[in-house]
Design a protein around this motif. Structure first.
Motif, PDB file in Angstrom:
ATOM      1  N   VAL A  11      10.474  -4.984  18.789  1.00  0.00           N
ATOM      2  CA  VAL A  11       9.296  -4.784  17.940  1.00  0.00           C
ATOM      3  C   VAL A  11       8.116  -5.605  18.458  1.00  0.00           C
ATOM      4  O   VAL A  11       6.985  -5.108  18.546  1.00  0.00           O
ATOM      5  N   THR A  28       3.754  -6.632  11.726  1.00  0.00           N
ATOM      6  CA  THR A  28       5.006  -6.025  11.261  1.00  0.00           C
ATOM      7  C   THR A  28       5.752  -7.012  10.372  1.00  0.00           C
ATOM      8  O   THR A  28       5.945  -8.172  10.737  1.00  0.00           O
ATOM      9  N   VAL A  30       9.255  -7.234   7.741  1.00  0.00           N
ATOM     10  CA  VAL A  30      10.475  -6.635   7.191  1.00  0.00           C
ATOM     11  C   VAL A  30      10.990  -7.540   6.078  1.00  0.00           C
ATOM     12  O   VAL A  30      11.098  -8.757   6.251  1.00  0.00           O
ATOM     13  N   VAL A 145       2.516  -2.888   9.009  1.00  0.00           N
ATOM     14  CA  VAL A 145       3.686  -2.013   8.941  1.00  0.00           C
ATOM     15  C   VAL A 145       4.753  -2.790   8.180  1.00  0.00           C
ATOM     16  O   VAL A 145       5.266  -3.796   8.669  1.00  0.00           O
ATOM     17  N   LEU A 147       8.378  -2.808   6.024  1.00  0.00           N
ATOM     18  CA  LEU A 147       9.650  -2.122   5.792  1.00  0.00           C
ATOM     19  C   LEU A 147      10.475  -2.913   4.791  1.00  0.00           C
ATOM     20  O   LEU A 147      10.692  -4.113   4.962  1.00  0.00           O
ATOM     21  N   ALA A 154       8.979   2.260   3.194  1.00  0.00           N
ATOM     22  CA  ALA A 154       8.035   1.559   4.057  1.00  0.00           C
ATOM     23  C   ALA A 154       6.611   1.870   3.621  1.00  0.00           C
ATOM     24  O   ALA A 154       6.359   2.833   2.882  1.00  0.00           O
ATOM     25  N   LEU A 178       9.873   5.782  11.127  1.00  0.00           N
ATOM     26  CA  LEU A 178      10.375   4.502  10.630  1.00  0.00           C
ATOM     27  C   LEU A 178      11.465   4.697   9.586  1.00  0.00           C
ATOM     28  O   LEU A 178      12.536   4.075   9.653  1.00  0.00           O
ATOM     29  N   THR A 182      15.547   3.902   9.944  1.00  0.00           N
ATOM     30  CA  THR A 182      16.107   2.918   9.016  1.00  0.00           C
ATOM     31  C   THR A 182      17.307   3.496   8.278  1.00  0.00           C
ATOM     32  O   THR A 182      18.344   2.836   8.135  1.00  0.00           O
ATOM     33  N   MET A 191      10.848   0.584  13.613  1.00  0.00           N
ATOM     34  CA  MET A 191       9.629  -0.224  13.633  1.00  0.00           C
ATOM     35  C   MET A 191       8.908  -0.076  14.969  1.00  0.00           C
ATOM     36  O   MET A 191       7.680   0.079  15.019  1.00  0.00           O
ATOM     37  N   LEU A 220       7.772 -10.115  14.894  1.00  0.00           N
ATOM     38  CA  LEU A 220       8.212  -9.510  13.644  1.00  0.00           C
ATOM     39  C   LEU A 220       8.400 -10.598  12.596  1.00  0.00           C
ATOM     40  O   LEU A 220       9.110 -11.581  12.831  1.00  0.00           O
TER      41      LEU A 220
END
Length: 223
Positions: A11, A28, A30, A145, A147, A154, A178, A182, A191, A220
């Motif tokens: 990523v 990004t 998560v 972005v 998630l 997302a 995405l 996932t 991602m 990330l």
């Protein structure tokens, strides 16, 4: 579903590569989940209590039978107060059992309405965007972005300069890639692909400046 070191590296590399061709900045993030959904567990527990009340109303003899399990058989017919006590105890037990069952997060998430999960993910993404990307670049060209793993949902949120030139539905392909990856257990791939597609859009609308610098981290971010 867990992210590996390879996922993190993939990523970060995708972000660095995408940003070489644009003045835009991609962040990004998560998260394991976007909310604990305690209110959902509470609502289900209350609903279970209401269903028990409805059952007692439909079958009043059920309370009498339950009372007979613990009362002295020579006591005679139960009083209204005794039956009310039985009902209260039954409601309390129902509430506790459902509440304890929903302490198991997979079950709680399974019983969370999709619209509720979508709203919580969006709210968390907006909050993180304001913290991590909004107005933190020279020309307001940041894109988040986000998630949320457990919800398999997302969000892609762009700063106002991008929003003026790029319609939100343009991010549809990146979002689809995405989510699909996932759900297939490959969040890192998803991602990276989303970042690649976002980078293509940004490169067309916001080519790199001569004095362009890396304004936001490529790594990330995990919550």
């Amino acid at each position: 579903m867990e992210l590996t070191d390879d996922d993190r590296a993939r990523v970060a590399a995708a972000v660095a590569l995408a940003e070489r061709s644009t003045a835009g900045e991609i962040v990004t993030i998560v998260a394991r989940r976007s909310d604990k959904y305690h209110d959902v567990a509470l609502h289900w527990a209350v609903l279970a209590m209401l269903l028990v009340l409805a059952l007692l109303a439909l079958v009043p003899t059920a309370a009498v039978w339950l009372h007979g399990l613990v009362a002295d058989p020579w006591e005679g017919a139960p009083s209204a107060g005794s039956l009310f006590t039985v009902a209260l105890v039954l409601l309390a037990v129902t509430f506790l059992v459902v509440r304890l069952a929903l302490a198991w997060m997979p079950l709680r998430l399974a019983l969370t309405p999709g619209s509720t999960a979508a709203r919580r993910v969006h709210e968390r993404a907006r909050m993180l965007f304001r913290t991590a990307a909004e107005a933190r670049t020279l020309e307001a060209t940041g894109v988040l972005v986000y998630l949320s793993l457990d919800e398999h949902r997302a969000e892609i949120i762009a700063d106002h300069s991008i929003h003026k030139r790029v319609a939100p539905d343009i991010w549809g392909a990146a979002m689809a890639a995405l989510i699909a990856a996932t759900r297939d257990g490959r969040p890192g791939d998803g991602m990276a692909e989303a970042v690649r597609q976002i980078g293509l859009v940004l490169a067309e609308q916001f080519p790199p400046r001569s004095d362009d610098t890396n304004e936001l981290p490529d790594r990330l971010i995990e919550l």
